[in-house]
Design a protein around this motif. Sequence first.
Motif, PDB file in Angstrom:
ATOM      1  N   GLY A   1      -7.750 -10.364   1.860  1.00  0.00           N
ATOM      2  CA  GLY A   1      -6.442 -10.796   2.310  1.00  0.00           C
ATOM      3  C   GLY A   1      -6.275 -11.178   3.758  1.00  0.00           C
ATOM      4  N   ASP A   2      -7.342 -11.216   4.538  1.00  0.00           N
ATOM      5  CA  ASP A   2      -7.154 -11.572   5.940  1.00  0.00           C
ATOM      6  C   ASP A   2      -6.825 -13.054   6.065  1.00  0.00           C
ATOM      7  N   LYS A   3      -6.043 -13.397   7.074  1.00  0.00           N
ATOM      8  CA  LYS A   3      -5.618 -14.789   7.246  1.00  0.00           C
ATOM      9  C   LYS A   3      -6.698 -15.666   7.867  1.00  0.00           C
ATOM     10  N   GLU A   4      -7.705 -15.076   8.499  1.00  0.00           N
ATOM     11  CA  GLU A   4      -8.794 -15.831   9.121  1.00  0.00           C
ATOM     12  C   GLU A   4     -10.016 -15.856   8.206  1.00  0.00           C
ATOM     13  N   ALA A   5     -10.537 -17.034   7.945  1.00  0.00           N
ATOM     14  CA  ALA A   5     -11.697 -17.178   7.062  1.00  0.00           C
ATOM     15  C   ALA A   5     -12.926 -16.472   7.625  1.00  0.00           C
ATOM     16  N   GLY A   6     -13.109 -16.497   8.926  1.00  0.00           N
ATOM     17  CA  GLY A   6     -14.257 -15.847   9.539  1.00  0.00           C
ATOM     18  C   GLY A   6     -14.243 -14.338   9.365  1.00  0.00           C
ATOM     19  N   VAL A   7     -13.073 -13.751   9.416  1.00  0.00           N
ATOM     20  CA  VAL A   7     -12.938 -12.306   9.217  1.00  0.00           C
ATOM     21  C   VAL A   7     -13.212 -11.963   7.766  1.00  0.00           C
ATOM     22  N   ARG A   8     -12.680 -12.764   6.843  1.00  0.00           N
ATOM     23  CA  ARG A   8     -12.947 -12.530   5.420  1.00  0.00           C
ATOM     24  C   ARG A   8     -14.440 -12.621   5.132  1.00  0.00           C
ATOM     25  N   ARG A   9     -15.081 -13.622   5.694  1.00  0.00           N
ATOM     26  CA  ARG A   9     -16.527 -13.822   5.478  1.00  0.00           C
ATOM     27  C   ARG A   9     -17.335 -12.663   6.044  1.00  0.00           C
ATOM     28  N   SER A  10     -16.982 -12.215   7.217  1.00  0.00           N
ATOM     29  CA  SER A  10     -17.687 -11.092   7.836  1.00  0.00           C
ATOM     30  C   SER A  10     -17.546  -9.822   7.000  1.00  0.00           C
ATOM     31  N   ALA A  11     -16.360  -9.583   6.470  1.00  0.00           N
ATOM     32  CA  ALA A  11     -16.148  -8.412   5.615  1.00  0.00           C
ATOM     33  C   ALA A  11     -16.968  -8.534   4.330  1.00  0.00           C
ATOM     34  N   LEU A  12     -17.023  -9.724   3.752  1.00  0.00           N
ATOM     35  CA  LEU A  12     -17.836  -9.933   2.553  1.00  0.00           C
ATOM     36  C   LEU A  12     -19.313  -9.711   2.848  1.00  0.00           C
ATOM     37  N   ASP A  13     -19.775 -10.186   3.985  1.00  0.00           N
ATOM     38  CA  ASP A  13     -21.170  -9.967   4.369  1.00  0.00           C
ATOM     39  C   ASP A  13     -21.465  -8.484   4.547  1.00  0.00           C
ATOM     40  N   LYS A  14     -20.532  -7.757   5.113  1.00  0.00           N
ATOM     41  CA  LYS A  14     -20.717  -6.326   5.336  1.00  0.00           C
ATOM     42  C   LYS A  14     -20.740  -5.561   4.010  1.00  0.00           C
ATOM     43  N   ILE A  15     -19.876  -5.933   3.066  1.00  0.00           N
ATOM     44  CA  ILE A  15     -19.846  -5.268   1.760  1.00  0.00           C
ATOM     45  C   ILE A  15     -21.117  -5.588   0.982  1.00  0.00           C
ATOM     46  N   ASN A  16     -21.498  -6.852   0.977  1.00  0.00           N
ATOM     47  CA  ASN A  16     -22.762  -7.308   0.393  1.00  0.00           C
ATOM     48  C   ASN A  16     -22.900  -6.937  -1.087  1.00  0.00           C
ATOM     49  N   LYS A  17     -21.881  -7.245  -1.871  1.00  0.00           N
ATOM     50  CA  LYS A  17     -21.940  -7.038  -3.316  1.00  0.00           C
ATOM     51  C   LYS A  17     -21.522  -8.327  -4.009  1.00  0.00           C
ATOM     52  N   PHE A  18     -22.294  -8.718  -4.986  1.00  0.00           N
ATOM     53  CA  PHE A  18     -22.033  -9.968  -5.691  1.00  0.00           C
ATOM     54  C   PHE A  18     -20.660  -9.977  -6.347  1.00  0.00           C
ATOM     55  N   GLU A  19     -20.251  -8.833  -6.884  1.00  0.00           N
ATOM     56  CA  GLU A  19     -18.963  -8.763  -7.569  1.00  0.00           C
ATOM     57  C   GLU A  19     -17.811  -9.116  -6.626  1.00  0.00           C
TER      58      GLU A  19
END
Length: 66
Positions: free
Chosen positions: A43-61
């Motif tokens: 839900g973050d408004k910045e794409a870079g923050v969303r991407r960084s969080a996804l990279d940190k979680i690192n789960k395909f789901e």
Amino acid sequence: MIFSKLFKPKWQHDNPQIRLKAISQLSPETPSQLATLTTLAKGDKEAGVRRSALDKINKFEMWWQT
């Protein structure tokens, strides 16, 4: 009550650069911090923050859901 509005966690800061730094300090192994990373990834408004969080979680789901 007023202190909760004055002292927000860094991951809730208005500046996306500060939110990015906060993500680097969060651990996906800790359940409460994983919930925070999930909130940022979905839900973050910045794409870079969303991407960084996804990279940190690192789960395909999570990549699939977002």
